[in-house]
Design an enzyme around this catalytic site. Structure first.
Site, PDB file in Angstrom:
ATOM      1  N   TRP A  81       0.817  -1.212   0.000  1.00 54.67           N
ATOM      2  CA  TRP A  81       0.000   0.000   0.000  1.00 54.67           C
ATOM      3  C   TRP A  81       0.851   1.262   0.000  1.00 54.67           C
ATOM      4  O   TRP A  81       0.351   2.337  -0.280  1.00 54.67           O
ATOM      5  CB  TRP A  81      -0.970  -0.009   1.177  1.00 54.67           C
ATOM      6  CG  TRP A  81      -0.357  -0.411   2.481  1.00 54.67           C
ATOM      7  CD1 TRP A  81       0.253   0.396   3.403  1.00 54.67           C
ATOM      8  CD2 TRP A  81      -0.298  -1.734   3.019  1.00 54.67           C
ATOM      9  NE1 TRP A  81       0.684  -0.339   4.468  1.00 54.67           N
ATOM     10  CE2 TRP A  81       0.355  -1.647   4.274  1.00 54.67           C
ATOM     11  CE3 TRP A  81      -0.746  -2.982   2.576  1.00 54.67           C
ATOM     12  CZ2 TRP A  81       0.577  -2.765   5.078  1.00 54.67           C
ATOM     13  CZ3 TRP A  81      -0.526  -4.091   3.378  1.00 54.67           C
ATOM     14  CH2 TRP A  81       0.128  -3.979   4.612  1.00 54.67           C
ATOM     15  N   GLU A 110      -5.509   0.315   5.999  1.00 60.28           N
ATOM     16  CA  GLU A 110      -5.705   0.803   7.357  1.00 60.28           C
ATOM     17  C   GLU A 110      -6.792   0.016   8.090  1.00 60.28           C
ATOM     18  O   GLU A 110      -6.670  -0.252   9.288  1.00 60.28           O
ATOM     19  CB  GLU A 110      -6.055   2.294   7.344  1.00 60.28           C
ATOM     20  CG  GLU A 110      -4.905   3.198   6.958  1.00 60.28           C
ATOM     21  CD  GLU A 110      -3.744   3.124   7.939  1.00 60.28           C
ATOM     22  OE1 GLU A 110      -3.960   2.729   9.109  1.00 60.28           O
ATOM     23  OE2 GLU A 110      -2.614   3.452   7.534  1.00 60.28           O
ATOM     24  N   LEU A 137      -9.105 -13.507   8.839  1.00 64.22           N
ATOM     25  CA  LEU A 137      -8.466 -12.265   9.273  1.00 64.22           C
ATOM     26  C   LEU A 137      -9.047 -11.756  10.590  1.00 64.22           C
ATOM     27  O   LEU A 137      -8.406 -10.995  11.303  1.00 64.22           O
ATOM     28  CB  LEU A 137      -8.608 -11.195   8.180  1.00 64.22           C
ATOM     29  CG  LEU A 137      -7.718  -9.964   8.287  1.00 64.22           C
ATOM     30  CD1 LEU A 137      -6.240 -10.344   8.333  1.00 64.22           C
ATOM     31  CD2 LEU A 137      -7.969  -9.017   7.113  1.00 64.22           C
ATOM     32  N   TYR A 179      -8.855   7.826  14.046  1.00 60.72           N
ATOM     33  CA  TYR A 179      -7.529   7.421  13.574  1.00 60.72           C
ATOM     34  C   TYR A 179      -7.545   7.104  12.080  1.00 60.72           C
ATOM     35  O   TYR A 179      -6.715   7.612  11.307  1.00 60.72           O
ATOM     36  CB  TYR A 179      -7.014   6.196  14.347  1.00 60.72           C
ATOM     37  CG  TYR A 179      -5.935   5.492  13.559  1.00 60.72           C
ATOM     38  CD1 TYR A 179      -4.646   6.030  13.489  1.00 60.72           C
ATOM     39  CD2 TYR A 179      -6.211   4.354  12.800  1.00 60.72           C
ATOM     40  CE1 TYR A 179      -3.667   5.432  12.711  1.00 60.72           C
ATOM     41  CE2 TYR A 179      -5.246   3.761  12.025  1.00 60.72           C
ATOM     42  CZ  TYR A 179      -3.972   4.299  11.982  1.00 60.72           C
ATOM     43  OH  TYR A 179      -3.018   3.716  11.192  1.00 60.72           O
ATOM     44  N   ASP A 218      -2.695   5.867  17.023  1.00 59.54           N
ATOM     45  CA  ASP A 218      -2.936   4.443  17.201  1.00 59.54           C
ATOM     46  C   ASP A 218      -2.038   3.939  18.319  1.00 59.54           C
ATOM     47  O   ASP A 218      -1.359   4.714  18.995  1.00 59.54           O
ATOM     48  CB  ASP A 218      -2.715   3.680  15.891  1.00 59.54           C
ATOM     49  CG  ASP A 218      -1.243   3.570  15.510  1.00 59.54           C
ATOM     50  OD1 ASP A 218      -0.399   4.305  16.078  1.00 59.54           O
ATOM     51  OD2 ASP A 218      -0.923   2.738  14.641  1.00 59.54           O
TER      52      ASP A 218
END
Length: 364
Positions: A22, A35, A78, A118, A136
């Site tokens: 990314w 993200e 995930l 965030y 974060d």
């Protein structure tokens, strides 16, 4: 943080940053996807999922057009599946309300499901070059050590102060690179345990390093004991040998995923009684509970379970029904064992499926 410290941080970042997919293509969709996937998940775990997800849904439009089941299947394994559901919902809103283009301003990003302060700051600063702060776990660790803050980071007043510091310390230009540098520093150097202070470009500015209090920062209140629950699940077969599976409601834990139906044991009831009760309440069915097949342990964010799966024979639906009913489920289906791979399951159920496959292999 003064200009010299920022210069040192950016110099370190340019020399040490990881080569991540990314970062090679920091377009809005790719930054957004990365993200979201990186929330509470390690980088090395995310990378293969990121590539597979992009291959299946290469654009916001493709994601919005896909069925939720297909999105959840690509996300399978995930964890934190609300991320996938929110990503899918948000893609539809971007198509409907923003002409298919992810908005660039923090206030607009915050209107989309699954995007908090965030994530909005990360997308706005990295993908669009906006001067937006982030906060974060990695950045909190860096800031609290730099300032040697003794305040409990779980308190809202501490978080408010940290957000103010994050905004005040942003450079006038290049906020996206600065934000990424802070996250990378927290990941590689300013680690939770055994921080590599000798390699830190901000060592000269770090009050915790000077005081020797790195291990105590950030400060947190003691955590309560993690609850544990016993859960019973039915491997319910019809006369054709097919298994009954149920889809979890969208608004709950593991929403939209499929499972072997059952539920949590209450009070002193036996696992068999628990299973029968749950199947009546969830699907309005009666079963004959047979052999205990497998026990699986799994930890969620705030609790742990031990899942007990039992072979069951389907006896029929409760009157006045002639088939199972989705009373506390989104949907249900009969599936052959070899068809289970078409459905998206949580980890505990996938472990049960693996045991079924092992047993089937033994019987061949």
């Amino acid at each position: 943080m003064n200009d010299d410290a920022i210069t040192s941080l950016l110099r370190w970042y340019r020399a040490n940053r990881a080569d991540l997919p990314w970062r090679r293509d920091p377009s809005p969709y790719q930054v957004w996807l990365s993200e979201v996937m990186l929330q509470q998940t390690r980088v090395d775990t995310v990378i293969p999922y990121y590539h597979r997800f992009l291959a299946a849904f290469p654009s916001i439009a493709a994601l919005a057009d896909a069925p939720l089941d297909a999105v959840l299947k690509r996300w399978e394994g995930l964890g934190y599946y609300s991320r996938a559901r929110n990503l899918h919902r948000a893609a539809g809103l971007v198509i409907a309300e923003y002409d298919g283009a992810l908005p660039s301003e923090v206030d607009d990003l915050l209107k989309l499901p699954g995007i908090g302060r965030y994530t909005a700051g990360a997308i706005a600063s990295i993908a669009f070059g906006r001067r937006a702060p982030i906060l974060d776990g990695n950045v909190i660790r860096v800031y609290t050590r730099l300032l040697d803050m003794p305040d409990d980071i779980s308190q809202s007043a501490t978080k408010t102060r940290l957000w103010r510091i994050a905004a005040e310390w942003l450079p006038a230009q290049g906020a996206g690179e600065y934000n990424q540098a802070l996250m990378e520093l927290g990941r590689l150097v300013c680690r939770p345990r055994n921080p590599r202070c000798a390699d830190c470009p901000l060592r000269a500015s770090c009050r915790a390093c000077a005081a020797g209090t790195q291990a105590a920062r950030p400060a947190r209140a003691a955590r309560a004991a993690t609850p544990h629950f016993d859960v019973a699940a039915g491997l319910i077969r019809d006369e054709k040998g097919r298994l009954l599976i149920a889809q979890r409601p969208l608004d709950g834990l593991l929403g939209g995923l499929w499972e072997f139906p059952g539920g949590k044991r209450e009070g002193r009831e036996s696992l068999v009684d628990c299973l029968r009760r749950e199947l009546r309440e969830e699907l309005a069915i009666e079963v004959e509970v047979g052999q205990h097949v497998v026990m699986v342990k799994h930890a969620f964010t705030h609790f742990k379970i031990t899942l007990h799966a039992f072979d069951c024979r389907y006896l029929g639906a409760l009157p006045p029904y002639s088939e199972p009913q989705a009373l506390e489920a989104l949907d249900w289906a009969w599936a052959c064992e070899r068809e289970l791979g078409r459905y998206s399951f949580g980890k505990a159920d996938r472990l049960v499926i693996a045991e079924l496959a092992r047993r089937r292999g033994t019987l061949l």
